[in-house]
Every structure is written in structure tokens, then in C-alpha cells.
Design an enzyme around this catalytic site. Structure first.
Site, mmCIF file in Angstrom:
data_model
loop_
_atom_site.group_PDB
_atom_site.id
_atom_site.type_symbol
_atom_site.label_atom_id
_atom_site.label_comp_id
_atom_site.label_asym_id
_atom_site.label_seq_id
_atom_site.Cartn_x
_atom_site.Cartn_y
_atom_site.Cartn_z
ATOM 1 N N TYR A 183 0.891 -1.242 -0.057
ATOM 2 C CA TYR A 183 -0.042 0.107 -0.087
ATOM 3 C C TYR A 183 0.970 1.214 0.014
ATOM 4 C CZ TYR A 183 -3.641 3.328 1.081
ATOM 5 O OH TYR A 183 -4.719 4.446 1.158
ATOM 6 N N CYS B 140 4.470 -7.461 -3.224
ATOM 7 C CA CYS B 140 3.455 -8.986 -3.137
ATOM 8 C C CYS B 140 2.450 -8.917 -2.273
ATOM 9 C CB CYS B 140 4.540 -10.024 -2.783
ATOM 10 S SG CYS B 140 3.773 -11.604 -2.891
ATOM 11 N N HIS C 261 -9.764 -7.659 1.832
ATOM 12 C CA HIS C 261 -8.565 -6.614 1.936
ATOM 13 C C HIS C 261 -7.555 -6.837 0.744
ATOM 14 C CE1 HIS C 261 -5.039 -4.911 4.243
ATOM 15 N NE2 HIS C 261 -4.454 -5.794 3.721
#
Length: 161
Positions: free
Chosen positions: A66, A89, A97
Site C-alpha cells: 500500500y 507482493c 483486504h
């Protein structure tokens, strides 16, 4: 499956530009380090293989995928960089999520590229399990980090036109 036992990191069918005159940033996620470390190795080795000088490659780490967007934005404060490679990754879990992170990262990387008018390369694995990630981080399907590096070189060369 289209990638079944296929190495996706074979560049023999194309001419890759020299990376000699370009400067690159690499932002890599610390989350899933077993995978992202291999992606980083692939990207770095590929950049130098095609002529990038060690001092022309700047690497930073961020906590997770993120944060790749913020990391790329921070790197691009250095106006001398020609391209940034984002390596991460995200492995599917039991919740939504995965979907939110993957979408946010893809959109964020595109936004940073447009904001800075520089190539920002999506080298993020989005897999169902760890084995799929390992297969794409130096395993039987090649190394997505190497692929991202070739893309960065090609886009830096294109941007220089």
C-alpha cells in the site's frame, strides 16, 4: 493456463535499450520479504546487466505494498530520476483486504506516474498463494522484478525521445 511452466522473463525476442544514461528509483515493500527481496534482486541485476551504473540506482523500502505509491512519490522528488520501479507482493487471504489493496496500489502507481510525468512501473505480484508468488520471483515463471526493470528501461528510453 497461459503461464503454465512458461518463463515470462525471457527478453530474447526484443531489443532492450541501454540503461547507461538513465537514473532509476526502486521502491520495495518489506511485507512478504521472502518474495520482494527476490524481486529486488531481479530488478537490480537486470538494470545493471543493461548498463545502469550502481550509483544511478536509488533503493528505498516501505512497510507494505500500500505504501509503494507514497514511496514512489518521495523518490520522484528527485527530478533527475528517469523511472521508478515499484516492487511488492499481495497474497490473497480470506477477506476483501486483498481486493482493496491491489486496487489502491494499481490506481496509486498510475496517479504518481501522471503527477510526475515519469514512468512508474507496476512490479507488484497479486497471487492466490505463496507458491505462485515464488514462481514469479525467480521461480519457474521468471522474475517479475526483472520484467519491471526492462519495462523501466524501455519507458525511460521512450520518455527521452
Amino acid at each position: 493456463m497461459a503461464t503454465h511452466n512458461k518463463n515470462l522473463s525471457d527478453f530474447s525476442h526484443m531489443e532492450v535499450a541501454s540503461a547507461n544514461s538513465y537514473r532509476f528509483g526502486i521502491v520495495v515493500s518489506q511485507w512478504n520479504a521472502e518474495v520482494t527481496g527476490k524481486l529486488l534482486d531481479g530488478a537490480y541485476e537486470t538494470l545493471t546487466k543493461y548498463g545502469a551504473k550502481e550509483h544511478s540506482i536509488r533503493i528505498i523500502q516501505v512497510p507494505g505494498s500500500y505504501e509503494l505509491t507514497s514511496g514512489a512519490d518521495i523518490l520522484l522528488r528527485d527530478k533527475a530520476l528517469d523511472a521508478v520501479i515499484c516492487l511488492g507482493c499481495v497474497i490473497q487471504g480470506e477477506t476483501k483486504h486483498f481486493d482493496y489493496i491491489c486496487s489502491a496500489v494499481a490506481h496509486g502507481i498510475s496517479h504518481v506516474a501522471l503527477k510526475h510525468n515519469k514512468p512508474v512501473i507496476f512490479g507488484v505480484l497479486t497471487t492466490d498463494n505463496l507458491q505462485q508468488a515464488l514462481d514469479r520471483a525467480g521461480g519457474k515463471h521468471g522474475n517479475k522484478g526483472a520484467e519491471a526493470a526492462v519495462t523501466a528501461i524501455q519507458m525511460a528510453a521512450l520518455s527521452a525521445i
